[in-house]
Design an enzyme around this catalytic site. Structure first.
Site, PDB file in Angstrom:
ATOM      1  N   ALA A  76       0.848  -1.318  -0.078  1.00  0.00           N
ATOM      2  CA  ALA A  76      -0.115  -0.122  -0.130  1.00  0.00           C
ATOM      3  C   ALA A  76       1.000   1.261  -0.084  1.00  0.00           C
ATOM      4  O   ALA A  76       2.057   1.229   0.508  1.00  0.00           O
ATOM      5  CB  ALA A  76      -0.873  -0.109   1.382  1.00  0.00           C
ATOM      6  N   GLY A 115       0.800  -5.805   1.216  1.00  0.00           N
ATOM      7  CA  GLY A 115      -0.246  -6.220   0.304  1.00  0.00           C
ATOM      8  C   GLY A 115       0.248  -6.644  -0.876  1.00  0.00           C
ATOM      9  O   GLY A 115      -0.422  -7.499  -1.287  1.00  0.00           O
ATOM     10  N   GLU A 118       0.726 -10.136   0.000  1.00  0.00           N
ATOM     11  CA  GLU A 118      -0.825 -11.092   0.192  1.00  0.00           C
ATOM     12  C   GLU A 118      -1.558 -11.030  -1.062  1.00  0.00           C
ATOM     13  O   GLU A 118      -2.195 -12.282  -1.079  1.00  0.00           O
ATOM     14  CB  GLU A 118      -1.569  -9.825   1.222  1.00  0.00           C
ATOM     15  CG  GLU A 118      -0.737 -10.005   2.755  1.00  0.00           C
ATOM     16  CD  GLU A 118      -1.655  -8.911   3.484  1.00  0.00           C
ATOM     17  OE1 GLU A 118      -1.625  -7.815   3.229  1.00  0.00           O
ATOM     18  OE2 GLU A 118      -2.043  -9.284   4.344  1.00  0.00           O
TER      19      GLU A 118
HETATM   20  C1  LIG Z   1      -4.871  -4.238   4.055  1.00  0.00           C
HETATM   21  C2  LIG Z   1      -3.502  -3.803   4.105  1.00  0.00           C
HETATM   22  C3  LIG Z   1      -2.916  -3.606   2.968  1.00  0.00           C
HETATM   23  C4  LIG Z   1      -1.530  -3.323   2.792  1.00  0.00           C
HETATM   24  C5  LIG Z   1      -0.791  -2.996   3.817  1.00  0.00           C
HETATM   25  C6  LIG Z   1       0.641  -2.527   3.248  1.00  0.00           C
HETATM   26  O1  LIG Z   1       0.874  -3.100   2.159  1.00  0.00           O
HETATM   27  S1  LIG Z   1       1.532  -1.357   4.169  1.00  0.00           S
HETATM   28  C7  LIG Z   1       2.931  -1.267   3.183  1.00  0.00           C
HETATM   29  C8  LIG Z   1       3.816  -2.367   3.088  1.00  0.00           C
HETATM   30  N1  LIG Z   1       4.945  -2.230   2.386  1.00  0.00           N
HETATM   31  C9  LIG Z   1       6.237  -1.402   2.668  1.00  0.00           C
HETATM   32  O2  LIG Z   1       6.347  -1.358   3.904  1.00  0.00           O
HETATM   33  C10 LIG Z   1       7.321  -1.101   1.814  1.00  0.00           C
HETATM   34  C11 LIG Z   1       7.979   0.058   2.353  1.00  0.00           C
HETATM   35  N2  LIG Z   1       9.143   0.167   1.367  1.00  0.00           N
HETATM   36  C12 LIG Z   1       9.995  -0.192   1.305  1.00  0.00           C
HETATM   37  O3  LIG Z   1      10.364  -1.037   1.931  1.00  0.00           O
HETATM   38  C13 LIG Z   1      11.140   0.259   0.462  1.00  0.00           C
HETATM   39  O4  LIG Z   1      11.052   1.659  -0.206  1.00  0.00           O
HETATM   40  C14 LIG Z   1      11.099  -0.417  -1.087  1.00  0.00           C
HETATM   41  C15 LIG Z   1       9.803  -0.852  -1.561  1.00  0.00           C
HETATM   42  C16 LIG Z   1      11.960  -1.797  -0.726  1.00  0.00           C
HETATM   43  C17 LIG Z   1      12.167   0.212  -2.005  1.00  0.00           C
HETATM   44  O5  LIG Z   1      13.360   0.652  -1.434  1.00  0.00           O
HETATM   45  P1  LIG Z   1      14.280   1.618  -2.231  1.00  0.00           P
HETATM   46  O6  LIG Z   1      15.552   1.560  -1.357  1.00  0.00           O
HETATM   47  O7  LIG Z   1      14.439   1.074  -3.735  1.00  0.00           O
HETATM   48  O8  LIG Z   1      13.481   2.985  -2.219  1.00  0.00           O
HETATM   49  P2  LIG Z   1      13.164   3.948  -0.952  1.00  0.00           P
HETATM   50  O9  LIG Z   1      12.792   3.202   0.130  1.00  0.00           O
HETATM   51  O10 LIG Z   1      14.042   5.215  -0.801  1.00  0.00           O
HETATM   52  O11 LIG Z   1      11.660   4.214  -1.516  1.00  0.00           O
HETATM   53  C18 LIG Z   1      11.494   5.015  -2.728  1.00  0.00           C
HETATM   54  C19 LIG Z   1      10.666   5.989  -2.614  1.00  0.00           C
HETATM   55  O12 LIG Z   1       9.118   5.555  -2.299  1.00  0.00           O
HETATM   56  C20 LIG Z   1       8.421   5.666  -1.142  1.00  0.00           C
HETATM   57  N3  LIG Z   1       8.011   4.549  -0.682  1.00  0.00           N
HETATM   58  C21 LIG Z   1       8.325   3.264  -0.317  1.00  0.00           C
HETATM   59  N4  LIG Z   1       7.335   2.674  -0.112  1.00  0.00           N
HETATM   60  C22 LIG Z   1       6.462   3.300   0.058  1.00  0.00           C
HETATM   61  C23 LIG Z   1       4.886   2.995   0.362  1.00  0.00           C
HETATM   62  N5  LIG Z   1       4.807   1.800   0.865  1.00  0.00           N
HETATM   63  N6  LIG Z   1       4.102   4.105   0.395  1.00  0.00           N
HETATM   64  C24 LIG Z   1       4.383   5.332  -0.222  1.00  0.00           C
HETATM   65  N7  LIG Z   1       5.633   5.785  -0.249  1.00  0.00           N
HETATM   66  C25 LIG Z   1       6.701   4.793  -0.359  1.00  0.00           C
HETATM   67  C26 LIG Z   1       9.884   6.339  -0.280  1.00  0.00           C
HETATM   68  O13 LIG Z   1       9.090   6.918   0.659  1.00  0.00           O
HETATM   69  C27 LIG Z   1      10.469   6.851  -1.279  1.00  0.00           C
HETATM   70  O14 LIG Z   1      10.055   7.988  -1.699  1.00  0.00           O
HETATM   71  P3  LIG Z   1      10.934   9.450  -0.889  1.00  0.00           P
HETATM   72  O15 LIG Z   1      10.053  10.598  -1.320  1.00  0.00           O
HETATM   73  O16 LIG Z   1      12.368   9.443  -1.137  1.00  0.00           O
HETATM   74  O17 LIG Z   1      10.515   9.549   0.535  1.00  0.00           O
END
Ligand SMILES: CC/C=C\CC(=O)SCCNC(=O)CCNC(=O)[C@H](O)C(C)(C)COP(=O)(O)OP(=O)(O)OC[C@H]1O[C@@H](n2cnc3c(N)ncnc32)[C@H](O)[C@@H]1OP(=O)(O)O
Length: 733
Positions: A76, A115, A118
């Site tokens: 998400a 998600g 999932e």
């Molecule tokens: C019913 C419930 C349903 C769903 C629940 C969920 O899914 S909760 C979300 C679960 N997912 C996560 O927690 C993933 C979080 N993200 C990461 O682990 C890393 O970002 C990822 C995907 C492995 C990529 O890593 P990388 O080092 O390549 O990039 P970075 O972390 O710098 O991220 C790049 C920019 O994307 C933004 N971002 C990442 N994940 C999310 C997210 N889930 N939602 C919104 N934005 C996300 C991150 O903030 C960076 O942007 P920035 O402007 O630099 O902050």
């Protein structure tokens, strides 16, 4: 064959491939991000529509769901969590996929997280690229996997493995996912092509054994004991965080309830977490940790306009505990390292210690040894050809100055000279060199090869290039680097001072170290302030206070409690005078079974000592409640944080919060001190500080900072709007 494409957060598209031979792609939907946003709604709508269509059309025999741009799905969009959800809900969509009568295969490239995983678990088969990472990191955002993750994963891989992944949020590699049974196949080739091939190979086969929701959940024979043990361990390590505990409850439901009931329980538990302050704090922290890389300084240098210079070879000067840890970090990251210690004997000892650390770490990580990268020397001249030097000698200004003078003469032009000082003036060090613009602080935290935090300290003369290079270097060695201005103690240690001061004053007024520590530990710190002091060594602060002229010859006398017209507590000095330096001497604020012992025990001597001290100074011990302990320690620290923002030493509250979470054990689920102040309410923090300052007018640390007053007077804007208020004074300069 129907192929639906699900990219991670950037642009969401959904494609239909009518049949694999004619390759006709039809775009179904495009969206800005993920499940919760209206655009995500379009994605979900697209999937639902596509699935209906794929199931309806006889020529479609199987479905492959894949991501765009090499990423399956990161889950998400956290930024959208506050928004009202529209479009088809996630859980029914997942059930619809699982119930499909045609095989659905997830082609996992890049990441399948939250998600995203999932969704993959609702597919009948999962094919992963060898470089893919999978996980359910919701717990790190204060949530639980709420789209069936807590019910499906234990059914697929068993309760213990699922509990471990769900309660830690750990990402696993494709290889581990295969071993655990999360994926069916791993490929080094194109995962989508492999999935298409796989889907064709299973067309027409029964899917009865492939729907995870229909699996019975394996029930450990000693169910209660297993969950009791896990719950105990999770509660211990969670330090007050509710999400890990709730995750365990959700997995428990998977074992004890039928699937549908378990899903209901998962939804209930998810709802309680979703609106919790802890989830807000953890999601704030997720972005804060990323925001600090977009650094800026009051002089206008910025991350996006300042170019780092490449560093290949670096020197570490001084191989005490810090220098050893820094050398290990650099070597592990592939830098060529010159490690310098002037005394032959210490150099040899350091060499052995560093080799041991590298060996142990390589063994633990299953990585190759990085020995070859380090050359040891007794001479500073060995640093002549390096690109960057990190000085890590004792915290002694005269010594550091002498080293900077020598390095400036020895090193090739353009070498960056950095100091690992934890508090001293970077500008004073820079003034010893021919090129002060090349000097910055790189403040590591002990143990330097383990702790994730690096304060990069810029002085008024540090060039943007020097700051950018140190920030990038920090990133390369796996640290979260935070750029901070030059002042005594920078951000972290400067804020620690009023916190410690309040803890001492509380003892004078009637509290005990045990009481203060207990309150702080209940708040979520791994150790209270007195236990931490014992661990770090009481002599460290004593030395600094002596250098600052705070320690008077007769620390027992009445005048010892006032320094420079303000209240001062000589308690720490008195302990040091008794040779009580903490764990290393077996005595400090607590007693230990031996010098170097680690288990803190209450010390009757210390209690008598406090009573005698109070009696000598005419102090009457009073009952101090938990709230006062917490407020005085934390609000004094937070007040200093506002002062730091006001002084432009930190660019924003996120910088302070990341420093405190990563460097000082501030509980992550409370977001950091500045986020905590925002949660409590700035007007309330202000009110309490005013009250305490009235009661203790001789304690300037309790006088509310004018930035705090200004924010409170401006209606307490939320934390993401503080920068607008903070930046105004700078823009007017
Ligand atoms: C019913 C419930 C349903 C769903 C629940 C969920 O899914 S909760 C979300 C679960 N997912 C996560 O927690 C993933 C979080 N993200 C990461 O682990 C890393 O970002 C990822 C995907 C492995 C990529 O890593 P990388 O080092 O390549 O990039 P970075 O972390 O710098 O991220 C790049 C920019 O994307 C933004 N971002 C990442 N994940 C999310 C997210 N889930 N939602 C919104 N934005 C996300 C991150 O903030 C960076 O942007 P920035 O402007 O630099 O902050």
């Amino acid at each position: 064959m129907c192929r639906a494409s699900l990219p991670f957060s950037a642009t969401w598209k959904l494609y239909l491939e009518r049949n694999s031979r004619c390759n006709v792609f039809r775009r179904i939907g495009t969206a800005g991000s993920t499940w919760w946003s209206p655009q995500c709604a379009a994605v979900r709508q697209g999937i639902v529509d596509m699935m209906h269509r794929a199931l309806r059309e006889p020529e479609v025999k199987s479905v492959v769901i894949c991501g765009q741009d090499g990423k399956f799905c990161g889950g998400a969009d956290i930024r959208e969590f506050g928004a009202k959800m529209s479009g088809p809900p996630l859980v029914p969509m997942i059930h619809m996929i699982e119930a499909a009568a045609k095989p659905v295969v997830a082609a996992i490239e890049g990441v399948a997280l939250g998600g995203g995983l999932e969704l993959a678990l609702s597919c009948h088969y999962r094919i992963a690229h060898s470089k893919a990472r999978l996980g359910l990191p919701e717990v790190t955002l204060g949530l639980l996997p709420g789209a069936g993750g807590t019910q499906r994963l234990p059914r697929l891989i068993g309760v213990p493995a699922a509990l471990e992944l769900i309660t830690t949020g750990r990402h696993v590699t494709a290889a581990e996912a295969l071993q655990l049974g999360i994926v069916d196949e791993v490929t080094d080739q194109n995962a989508v092509d492999a999935a298409v091939k796989f889907a064709q190979s299973v067309e027409g086969k029964s899917l009865d054994a492939r729907r995870i929701g229909t699996f019975p959940c394996p029930r450990p024979p000693d169910l209660d004991a297993v969950f009791e043990k896990v719950m105990k361990e999770v509660r211990r390590s969670a330090r007050g965080a509710i999400a890990p505990v709730t995750c365990v409850q959700a997995v428990h439901a998977a074992v004890t309830l039928p699937y549908a009931k378990g899903m209901e329980r998962e939804r209930e538990l998810f709802s309680t977490l979703f609106t919790s302050g802890q989830a807000r704090a953890l999601q704030y922290y997720f972005f804060a940790q990323r925001a600090v890389s977009r650094w800026s300084t009051p002089s206008g240098a910025r991350w996006d306009t300042s170019k780092p210079r490449p560093v290949r070879k670096a020197a570490v000067i001084g191989l005490g505990t810090m220098g050893r840890g820094i050398s290990v970090s650099l070597a592990q990251a592939g830098f060529s390292v010159v490690a310098v210690e002037t005394q032959e004997k210490q150099l040899l000892e350091a060499k052995q210690a560093v080799s041991g650390m590298l060996e142990r770490d390589a063994k633990r990580r299953g990585a190759p040894l990085a020995h070859g990268n380090i050359k040891y020397s007794c001479s500073l001249k060995a640093a002549a050809d390096v690109d960057l030097v990190i000085e890590a000698v004792f915290e002694d200004m005269a010594l550091k100055k002498a080293i900077f003078r020598q390095l400036s003469a020895i090193c090739k032009p353009g070498t960056f000279l950095c100091s690992n000082t934890s508090a001293l003036d970077i500008d004073e060090l820079a003034s010893q060199t021919q090129s002060p613009e090349l000097v910055v602080g790189m403040h590591f935290f002990a143990p330097a090869h383990v702790m994730k935090l690096l304060e990069v300290v810029y002085g008024p003369r540090s060039s943007p290039e020097a700051v950018a290079t140190a920030m990038q270097m920090g990133k390369k060695i796996g640290k979260v680097s935070v750029a901070v201005g030059n002042c005594r103690g920078f951000v972290g240690n400067r804020m620690l001072k009023p916190y410690l001061e309040q803890a001492f004053f509380l003892l004078e007024e009637g509290a005990t170290p045990e009481q203060v520590d207990q309150v702080l530990e209940e708040f979520g710190f791994p150790m209270g302030v007195f236990k931490v002091s014992d661990l770090s060594g009481l002599d460290v602060g004593w030395k600094v206070r002596k250098a600052d002229g705070l320690v008077v010859p007769d620390s027992t006398g009445k005048s010892a409690r006032i320094q420079g017209g303000r209240r001062y507590s000589p308690l720490g000095d008195l302990l040091c005078e008794q040779g009580r330096f903490g764990q290393k001497t077996g005595r400090g604020w607590y007693q230990y079974d031996k010098p170097g012992g680690r288990v803190a025990k209450s010390d009757p001597w210390l209690h008598r000592f406090l009573e005698e001290y109070r009696a000598r100074h005419g102090l009457v011990a009073r009952r101090i409640d938990q709230q006062e302990v917490l407020e005085r320690c934390l609000y004094a620290l937070i007040n200093e944080g506002f002062q730091i923002l006001q002084d432009g030493i930190a660019a924003g509250p996120e910088d302070i919060d990341v420093i405190y979470v990563l460097g000082y054990g501030w509980p992550r689920h409370r977001g950091g001190p500045m986020f905590f102040a925002d949660m409590v309410g700035l007007d309330k923090v202000l009110d309490r500080l005013e009250r305490y300052h009235q009661l203790h007018p001789d304690v300037p640390g309790l006088k509310p900072c004018s930035l705090l007053r200004k924010l409170a007077a401006g209606g307490c804007p939320p934390i993401h709007r503080w920068r607008e208020v903070i930046q105004k004074p700078h823009s007017q300069l």
